[in-house]
Design a protein around this motif. Structure first.
Motif, PDB file in Angstrom:
ATOM      1  N   MET A   4       0.824  -1.201   0.000  1.00 14.02           N
ATOM      2  CA  MET A   4       0.000   0.000   0.000  1.00 14.02           C
ATOM      3  C   MET A   4       0.860   1.255   0.000  1.00 14.02           C
ATOM      4  O   MET A   4       0.493   2.266  -0.597  1.00 14.02           O
ATOM      5  N   LYS A  37     -13.746   6.110  -4.082  1.00 10.65           N
ATOM      6  CA  LYS A  37     -12.566   5.336  -4.473  1.00 10.65           C
ATOM      7  C   LYS A  37     -11.400   6.237  -4.879  1.00 10.65           C
ATOM      8  O   LYS A  37     -10.246   5.937  -4.588  1.00 10.65           O
ATOM      9  N   ARG A 203      -6.202  -1.940  -6.357  1.00 13.89           N
ATOM     10  CA  ARG A 203      -7.223  -2.491  -5.459  1.00 13.89           C
ATOM     11  C   ARG A 203      -8.592  -2.650  -6.109  1.00 13.89           C
ATOM     12  O   ARG A 203      -9.480  -3.265  -5.523  1.00 13.89           O
ATOM     13  N   TYR A 204      -8.800  -2.060  -7.273  1.00  6.29           N
ATOM     14  CA  TYR A 204     -10.097  -2.150  -7.939  1.00  6.29           C
ATOM     15  C   TYR A 204      -9.923  -1.838  -9.423  1.00  6.29           C
ATOM     16  O   TYR A 204      -8.902  -1.316  -9.851  1.00  6.29           O
ATOM     17  N   LEU A 208      -8.006  -5.499 -12.479  1.00  5.81           N
ATOM     18  CA  LEU A 208      -8.051  -6.375 -11.304  1.00  5.81           C
ATOM     19  C   LEU A 208      -9.107  -7.456 -11.475  1.00  5.81           C
ATOM     20  O   LEU A 208      -8.862  -8.637 -11.169  1.00  5.81           O
ATOM     21  N   THR A 314      -0.660  -5.023 -11.658  1.00  4.44           N
ATOM     22  CA  THR A 314      -1.858  -5.741 -11.241  1.00  4.44           C
ATOM     23  C   THR A 314      -1.566  -7.222 -11.026  1.00  4.44           C
ATOM     24  O   THR A 314      -2.030  -7.840 -10.055  1.00  4.44           O
ATOM     25  N   TRP A 317       0.205  -7.638  -7.786  1.00  2.00           N
ATOM     26  CA  TRP A 317      -0.706  -7.372  -6.670  1.00  2.00           C
ATOM     27  C   TRP A 317      -1.585  -8.596  -6.393  1.00  2.00           C
ATOM     28  O   TRP A 317      -1.751  -9.009  -5.241  1.00  2.00           O
ATOM     29  N   GLY A 322      -2.687  -8.856  -2.517  1.00  2.47           N
ATOM     30  CA  GLY A 322      -2.835  -7.466  -2.094  1.00  2.47           C
ATOM     31  C   GLY A 322      -4.273  -7.097  -1.749  1.00  2.47           C
ATOM     32  O   GLY A 322      -5.231  -7.728  -2.174  1.00  2.47           O
ATOM     33  N   GLU A 323      -4.412  -6.046  -0.970  1.00  2.00           N
ATOM     34  CA  GLU A 323      -5.722  -5.547  -0.527  1.00  2.00           C
ATOM     35  C   GLU A 323      -6.579  -5.147  -1.724  1.00  2.00           C
ATOM     36  O   GLU A 323      -6.074  -4.574  -2.698  1.00  2.00           O
ATOM     37  N   VAL A 324      -7.880  -5.433  -1.651  1.00  2.00           N
ATOM     38  CA  VAL A 324      -8.793  -5.047  -2.729  1.00  2.00           C
ATOM     39  C   VAL A 324      -9.980  -4.292  -2.151  1.00  2.00           C
ATOM     40  O   VAL A 324     -10.323  -4.433  -0.982  1.00  2.00           O
ATOM     41  N   ILE A 325     -10.581  -3.465  -2.988  1.00  2.00           N
ATOM     42  CA  ILE A 325     -11.816  -2.755  -2.641  1.00  2.00           C
ATOM     43  C   ILE A 325     -12.948  -3.489  -3.334  1.00  2.00           C
ATOM     44  O   ILE A 325     -12.941  -3.646  -4.557  1.00  2.00           O
TER      45      ILE A 325
END
Length: 338
Positions: A4, A37, A203-204, A208, A314, A317, A322-325
């Motif tokens: 992040m 976002k 994250r989005y 992704l 991507t 990630w 990795g963190e996603v929304i």
């Protein structure tokens, strides 16, 4: 791109051109709807541009801030924040008069079954905001969904292409544009209408969603077989610099990357990155939601982050968990139901 911290740093670097443009603008900046976002990274980029130029300006972020730690995060980054419900007219009228406004407030997902709230946020609120800030420069976030699906071989809709939105979300967004345009004529308010699709970060976003399907060995739907994407940092910079081109009647600006990208090709790129066989369902239709953003590139230059870089980041990630929304784009939607 695996953390992040790396993502935040990359997304919020201000260019020299942005710093120069900010030096030409008088007054402070207020971002309405900063909690979405894109809002946080746009706000942090603005603060970094102001600091980079040694400019006597401040950035104010406005949102409900109803949960989480975003308000403190933004304040730690150098913003002033105001917690308010923009649909509460008493709260709206209490906002300070600021010379520069980025209007990011709106709703998309959950429109079906809640159409009344979508129209209130996307069409009613813009009128109240335009009346509150008649003498401000305003960049109004809109969407490429105001255009119809067009033949892939056509090259996408430019700003002269007739709008013809499909579904109530897109119709309400055109309502937003029309209401702001009305008050631009009435009050000579300088406005830029910022028709964006599709911004991505790690994250989005479209990349992704396709990457996750390939990684999980799920079939990729090709019905909507072509897309546009742009790195969120580039889209944020375009939005901030669009304050300088605000005019009355409003300046229309399509914002996306320069490529018309094959979904099949994207999936195959991720298949190679993950060493996985790619599965597909359905066939590409001859039409898609596509923007031609040549005007934005002429004004502000091509995006600094390339498609190849976005694909590589991507893939890293997704592979690293990795963190996603959890806010899918639904770029495959062809009937306008969100």
């Amino acid at each position: 791109m695996e953390s992040m911290k790396q993502l935040e740093e990359k997304m919020t670097i201000p260019s020299d051109e942005l710093i120069q443009d900010f030096s030409k603008l008088d007054g402070d900046l207020m971002i309405l709807g900063v909690g979405g976002k894109m809002g946080p990274s746009l706000a942090k980029m603005a603060v970094r541009a102001i600091k980079g130029g040694g400019l006597p300006k401040k950035v104010i972020g406005v949102s409900r801030f109803s949960s989480g730690t975003l308000q403190k995060e933004l304040e730690d980054a150098g913003l002033e924040t105001i917690s308010t419900d923009l649909l509460n007219d008493e709260h709206l009228q209490q906002l300070p008069d600021v010379k520069n406004i980025i209007f990011m407030a709106g709703t998309k997902f959950g429109t079906v079954g809640n159409e009344h709230n979508t129209w209130a946020m996307n069409s009613y609120l813009p009128g109240r905001v335009a009346e509150k800030f008649p003498h401000s420069r305003i960049v109004v976030f809109s969407t490429g969904n105001v255009y119809p699906l067009v033949p892939v071989l056509q090259g996408g809709c430019d700003e002269e292409y007739p709008v013809n939105p499909v579904g109530e979300y897109a119709q309400s967004c055109l309502g937003r544009e029309r209401i702001f345009t009305n008050f631009s004529y009435r009050n000579q308010t300088p406005i830029t209408i910022f028709r964006l699709n599709y911004a991505i970060d790690m994250r989005y976003g479209v990349l992704l969603e396709i990457a996750k399907q390939v990684y999980a060995e799920k079939a990729v739907d090709l019905t909507t077989g072509h897309v546009n994407v742009i790195w969120q940092g580039d889209a944020n910079e375009y939005a901030l610099r669009s304050l300088c081109i605000a005019n009355y009647p409003p300046t229309l600006l399509n914002v996306t990357g320069p490529e018309t990208i094959s979904v099949r090709w994207l999936a195959e790129q991720f298949g190679r990155a993950f060493n996985k066989e790619v599965q597909f369902v359905n066939e590409e239709q001859s039409t898609a939601l596509l923007n031609n953003s040549g005007k934005a590139h002429q004004l502000f230059g091509y995006p600094k982050v390339t498609l190849k870089e976005m694909i590589g980041w991507t893939a890293e990630w997704v592979a690293s968990g990795g963190e996603v929304i959890d806010k899918p784009t639904h770029f495959q939607e062809r009937q306008g139901a969100f």
